[in-house]
Design a protein around this motif. Sequence first.
Motif, PDB file in Angstrom:
ATOM      1  N   GLN A 176       0.827  -1.206   0.000  1.00 19.66           N
ATOM      2  CA  GLN A 176       0.000   0.000   0.000  1.00 19.66           C
ATOM      3  C   GLN A 176       0.865   1.262   0.000  1.00 19.66           C
ATOM      4  O   GLN A 176       0.567   2.233  -0.704  1.00 19.66           O
ATOM      5  CB  GLN A 176      -0.916  -0.011   1.221  1.00 19.66           C
ATOM      6  CG  GLN A 176      -1.955  -1.119   1.230  1.00 19.66           C
ATOM      7  CD  GLN A 176      -2.700  -1.181   2.553  1.00 19.66           C
ATOM      8  OE1 GLN A 176      -2.903  -0.187   3.235  1.00 19.66           O
ATOM      9  NE2 GLN A 176      -3.124  -2.388   2.930  1.00 19.66           N
ATOM     10  N   ALA A 177       1.950   1.238   0.776  1.00 15.80           N
ATOM     11  CA  ALA A 177       2.840   2.399   0.821  1.00 15.80           C
ATOM     12  C   ALA A 177       3.549   2.597  -0.510  1.00 15.80           C
ATOM     13  O   ALA A 177       3.742   3.735  -0.957  1.00 15.80           O
ATOM     14  CB  ALA A 177       3.854   2.235   1.950  1.00 15.80           C
ATOM     15  N   VAL A 178       3.946   1.495  -1.154  1.00 18.98           N
ATOM     16  CA  VAL A 178       4.584   1.594  -2.473  1.00 18.98           C
ATOM     17  C   VAL A 178       3.615   2.187  -3.489  1.00 18.98           C
ATOM     18  O   VAL A 178       3.976   3.089  -4.263  1.00 18.98           O
ATOM     19  CB  VAL A 178       5.067   0.202  -2.941  1.00 18.98           C
ATOM     20  CG1 VAL A 178       5.468   0.245  -4.413  1.00 18.98           C
ATOM     21  CG2 VAL A 178       6.248  -0.258  -2.102  1.00 18.98           C
ATOM     22  N   ILE A 179       2.384   1.684  -3.493  1.00 17.96           N
ATOM     23  CA  ILE A 179       1.385   2.203  -4.439  1.00 17.96           C
ATOM     24  C   ILE A 179       1.112   3.680  -4.175  1.00 17.96           C
ATOM     25  O   ILE A 179       1.013   4.492  -5.103  1.00 17.96           O
ATOM     26  CB  ILE A 179       0.086   1.380  -4.340  1.00 17.96           C
ATOM     27  CG1 ILE A 179       0.331  -0.050  -4.828  1.00 17.96           C
ATOM     28  CG2 ILE A 179      -1.030   2.033  -5.155  1.00 17.96           C
ATOM     29  CD1 ILE A 179      -0.851  -0.976  -4.632  1.00 17.96           C
ATOM     30  N   GLY A 180       1.000   4.058  -2.893  1.00 22.60           N
ATOM     31  CA  GLY A 180       0.776   5.459  -2.557  1.00 22.60           C
ATOM     32  C   GLY A 180       1.924   6.344  -3.019  1.00 22.60           C
ATOM     33  O   GLY A 180       1.708   7.441  -3.559  1.00 22.60           O
ATOM     34  N   THR A 181       3.164   5.870  -2.831  1.00 22.95           N
ATOM     35  CA  THR A 181       4.330   6.649  -3.256  1.00 22.95           C
ATOM     36  C   THR A 181       4.351   6.820  -4.766  1.00 22.95           C
ATOM     37  O   THR A 181       4.622   7.916  -5.278  1.00 22.95           O
ATOM     38  CB  THR A 181       5.622   5.951  -2.791  1.00 22.95           C
ATOM     39  OG1 THR A 181       5.594   5.803  -1.369  1.00 22.95           O
ATOM     40  CG2 THR A 181       6.845   6.755  -3.186  1.00 22.95           C
ATOM     41  N   THR A 284      15.611   9.951  -5.030  1.00 22.84           N
ATOM     42  CA  THR A 284      15.547   8.798  -4.132  1.00 22.84           C
ATOM     43  C   THR A 284      15.244   9.234  -2.706  1.00 22.84           C
ATOM     44  O   THR A 284      14.408   8.631  -2.018  1.00 22.84           O
ATOM     45  CB  THR A 284      16.872   8.021  -4.173  1.00 22.84           C
ATOM     46  OG1 THR A 284      17.123   7.570  -5.514  1.00 22.84           O
ATOM     47  CG2 THR A 284      16.824   6.816  -3.235  1.00 22.84           C
ATOM     48  N   LEU A 285      15.904  10.291  -2.247  1.00 26.18           N
ATOM     49  CA  LEU A 285      15.637  10.801  -0.904  1.00 26.18           C
ATOM     50  C   LEU A 285      14.176  11.191  -0.744  1.00 26.18           C
ATOM     51  O   LEU A 285      13.538  10.890   0.270  1.00 26.18           O
ATOM     52  CB  LEU A 285      16.527  12.013  -0.620  1.00 26.18           C
ATOM     53  CG  LEU A 285      18.014  11.752  -0.396  1.00 26.18           C
ATOM     54  CD1 LEU A 285      18.780  13.069  -0.368  1.00 26.18           C
ATOM     55  CD2 LEU A 285      18.248  10.984   0.884  1.00 26.18           C
ATOM     56  N   THR A 286      13.639  11.856  -1.736  1.00 27.65           N
ATOM     57  CA  THR A 286      12.247  12.301  -1.657  1.00 27.65           C
ATOM     58  C   THR A 286      11.287  11.118  -1.638  1.00 27.65           C
ATOM     59  O   THR A 286      10.332  11.083  -0.854  1.00 27.65           O
ATOM     60  CB  THR A 286      11.911  13.217  -2.843  1.00 27.65           C
ATOM     61  OG1 THR A 286      12.794  14.325  -2.840  1.00 27.65           O
ATOM     62  CG2 THR A 286      10.484  13.724  -2.751  1.00 27.65           C
ATOM     63  N   LEU A 287      11.524  10.137  -2.504  1.00 23.34           N
ATOM     64  CA  LEU A 287      10.635   8.978  -2.561  1.00 23.34           C
ATOM     65  C   LEU A 287      10.701   8.167  -1.275  1.00 23.34           C
ATOM     66  O   LEU A 287       9.672   7.643  -0.814  1.00 23.34           O
ATOM     67  CB  LEU A 287      11.001   8.112  -3.771  1.00 23.34           C
ATOM     68  CG  LEU A 287      10.714   8.758  -5.133  1.00 23.34           C
ATOM     69  CD1 LEU A 287      11.254   7.888  -6.260  1.00 23.34           C
ATOM     70  CD2 LEU A 287       9.225   9.007  -5.322  1.00 23.34           C
ATOM     71  N   VAL A 288      11.883   8.050  -0.681  1.00 21.32           N
ATOM     72  CA  VAL A 288      12.000   7.358   0.607  1.00 21.32           C
ATOM     73  C   VAL A 288      11.206   8.103   1.676  1.00 21.32           C
ATOM     74  O   VAL A 288      10.506   7.489   2.497  1.00 21.32           O
ATOM     75  CB  VAL A 288      13.484   7.227   1.015  1.00 21.32           C
ATOM     76  CG1 VAL A 288      13.617   6.803   2.475  1.00 21.32           C
ATOM     77  CG2 VAL A 288      14.192   6.236   0.108  1.00 21.32           C
ATOM     78  N   TRP A 289      11.322   9.427   1.686  1.00 16.83           N
ATOM     79  CA  TRP A 289      10.570  10.254   2.632  1.00 16.83           C
ATOM     80  C   TRP A 289       9.070   9.993   2.512  1.00 16.83           C
ATOM     81  O   TRP A 289       8.374   9.754   3.508  1.00 16.83           O
ATOM     82  CB  TRP A 289      10.892  11.719   2.361  1.00 16.83           C
ATOM     83  CG  TRP A 289      10.048  12.711   3.094  1.00 16.83           C
ATOM     84  CD1 TRP A 289       8.802  13.172   2.737  1.00 16.83           C
ATOM     85  CD2 TRP A 289      10.369  13.390   4.317  1.00 16.83           C
ATOM     86  NE1 TRP A 289       8.327  14.084   3.647  1.00 16.83           N
ATOM     87  CE2 TRP A 289       9.278  14.231   4.624  1.00 16.83           C
ATOM     88  CE3 TRP A 289      11.464  13.370   5.160  1.00 16.83           C
ATOM     89  CZ2 TRP A 289       9.260  15.046   5.751  1.00 16.83           C
ATOM     90  CZ3 TRP A 289      11.454  14.183   6.282  1.00 16.83           C
ATOM     91  CH2 TRP A 289      10.365  15.006   6.575  1.00 16.83           C
ATOM     92  N   ILE A 290       8.545  10.027   1.278  1.00 19.64           N
ATOM     93  CA  ILE A 290       7.114   9.845   1.055  1.00 19.64           C
ATOM     94  C   ILE A 290       6.689   8.430   1.453  1.00 19.64           C
ATOM     95  O   ILE A 290       5.643   8.234   2.094  1.00 19.64           O
ATOM     96  CB  ILE A 290       6.769  10.120  -0.423  1.00 19.64           C
ATOM     97  CG1 ILE A 290       7.022  11.592  -0.753  1.00 19.64           C
ATOM     98  CG2 ILE A 290       5.311   9.763  -0.712  1.00 19.64           C
ATOM     99  CD1 ILE A 290       6.880  11.925  -2.228  1.00 19.64           C
ATOM    100  N   TYR A 291       7.492   7.439   1.080  1.00 16.01           N
ATOM    101  CA  TYR A 291       7.167   6.044   1.429  1.00 16.01           C
ATOM    102  C   TYR A 291       7.062   5.867   2.938  1.00 16.01           C
ATOM    103  O   TYR A 291       6.123   5.222   3.439  1.00 16.01           O
ATOM    104  CB  TYR A 291       8.235   5.114   0.856  1.00 16.01           C
ATOM    105  CG  TYR A 291       8.078   3.673   1.277  1.00 16.01           C
ATOM    106  CD1 TYR A 291       7.192   2.828   0.620  1.00 16.01           C
ATOM    107  CD2 TYR A 291       8.812   3.162   2.353  1.00 16.01           C
ATOM    108  CE1 TYR A 291       7.040   1.504   1.017  1.00 16.01           C
ATOM    109  CE2 TYR A 291       8.659   1.842   2.753  1.00 16.01           C
ATOM    110  CZ  TYR A 291       7.782   1.020   2.088  1.00 16.01           C
ATOM    111  OH  TYR A 291       7.625  -0.281   2.486  1.00 16.01           O
ATOM    112  N   MET A 292       8.002   6.415   3.672  1.00 15.40           N
ATOM    113  CA  MET A 292       7.983   6.253   5.126  1.00 15.40           C
ATOM    114  C   MET A 292       6.791   6.952   5.762  1.00 15.40           C
ATOM    115  O   MET A 292       6.224   6.456   6.746  1.00 15.40           O
ATOM    116  CB  MET A 292       9.291   6.775   5.720  1.00 15.40           C
ATOM    117  CG  MET A 292      10.493   5.919   5.393  1.00 15.40           C
ATOM    118  SD  MET A 292      11.989   6.452   6.249  1.00 15.40           S
ATOM    119  CE  MET A 292      11.512   6.192   7.964  1.00 15.40           C
ATOM    120  N   GLU A 293       6.375   8.084   5.213  1.00 13.34           N
ATOM    121  CA  GLU A 293       5.181   8.756   5.738  1.00 13.34           C
ATOM    122  C   GLU A 293       3.933   7.928   5.483  1.00 13.34           C
ATOM    123  O   GLU A 293       3.061   7.811   6.345  1.00 13.34           O
ATOM    124  CB  GLU A 293       5.049  10.150   5.121  1.00 13.34           C
ATOM    125  CG  GLU A 293       6.138  11.132   5.545  1.00 13.34           C
ATOM    126  CD  GLU A 293       6.156  11.391   7.038  1.00 13.34           C
ATOM    127  OE1 GLU A 293       5.082  11.372   7.664  1.00 13.34           O
ATOM    128  OE2 GLU A 293       7.260  11.599   7.585  1.00 13.34           O
TER     129      GLU A 293
END
Length: 305
Positions: A176-181, A284-293
Motif C-alpha cells: 500500500q505504501a509503495v502504491i501510494g508513493t 531517491t531521498l524524496t521517494l524514501v521520505w514519502i514512502y515512510m510517511e
Amino acid sequence: MRSSNPVFSRRGFSRDNGYAGFNTAPQAGGAAVGTQQANPYAQGNPYAQPQAGNPYAQNPYAQQDLQQGAPPQAPATTGRMTIDDVVLRTGTTLGVLVVTAALAWALLPIDDANIGRSYGIGIGAALIGMVLAFVQSFKRKASPALILTYAAFEGVFLGVLSNIVDNRIADGAAMQAVIGTMAVFAGVLVAYKAGWIRVNRRFYGFVMAAALGFIMLMMVNLLFAVFGGGDGLGFRSGPMGVVFGVIGILLGAAFLALDFKQVEDGIAYGAPREEAWLAAFGLTLTLVWIYMEFLRIIAILNSSD
C-alpha cells in the motif's frame, strides 16, 4: 535531506557551479550577483562563464546561435546531462535500494526470538545511510559509489521496517505504501508537466518555510519523547500522527516538484552528465521520505493502541 527531504534542503547541483539559480553563478572577475543569491530562481545560466570579447556568451558548453535574435541554444553534444541519464541513474539507485530491501526482508527474521537483532541491524543501517547522505550532500561533486552505498543501507533499513509493519501491524502495508508513493510521484509529475504547479521563488520560499516548521516540531516532539517518555507531544501517533503524516506527504510532493524543476533546468542549461547522479540522489531521498510517511500513516490507522 536536502531538497528531497527537508533535513537536506541545501541540496544544489554541485556547489561549485550552482544549479538553476539556487546558488550564485560566477560572473566576470569572480564577483557574485546579489540578486541571484537572494532569488533561488533568478534567471541566468549557472554554468555560464563570460567569454572574452563576446558579450552574448552565456554557456561555455553551448554553441551560440545569435542569428535572427535567437537565444543561445545548448547543442546536443556528449558530456551533457539528458533525461535518459537521469532516468537511468535514478532507476539504478532505486534498484539497489529495492534489492537490498528485499534481501533484508527475506534474511532478517522478525519473529519473537530475532526481532530485536533484526531491528538493531535496521537501525544501524539507517544511521549509516544518514551519515552517507550527509556526506554526499556536502560534497562538491557527485559520487556514484557513495550514492549507491547509501541506497544499499537505506534499503536494509526499509526492508526491516516494512517487514515489521507488514507482518506485525498491518498486512499488506508495504505494498500500500509503495502504491501510494508511486501515485504521488505520478500525480506531481503530471501536474508539473501540465503547468498546474509553478515552481518559482514564492513556491520555493513557502515549501522551505513549511519544511523548517515541520522539522522543528518533529525535533521538539522527539525531545519530549526522549526525556518524558511515550510519544512526546503525540505528533507521530494517533489522530495527530495521521495529520502530520499527511503533511509530510504533501511536503514530499512539493519537494518532488522542486526536484523536477532542478532536473529540467539542468538539462536546459547543459549541466555535466555526472550531475544526473545528484538528480537520482535527490529523487531517491524524496521517494524514501514519502514512502515512510505512508507506512507510518498505515501503521497508525491499523494500530490496536
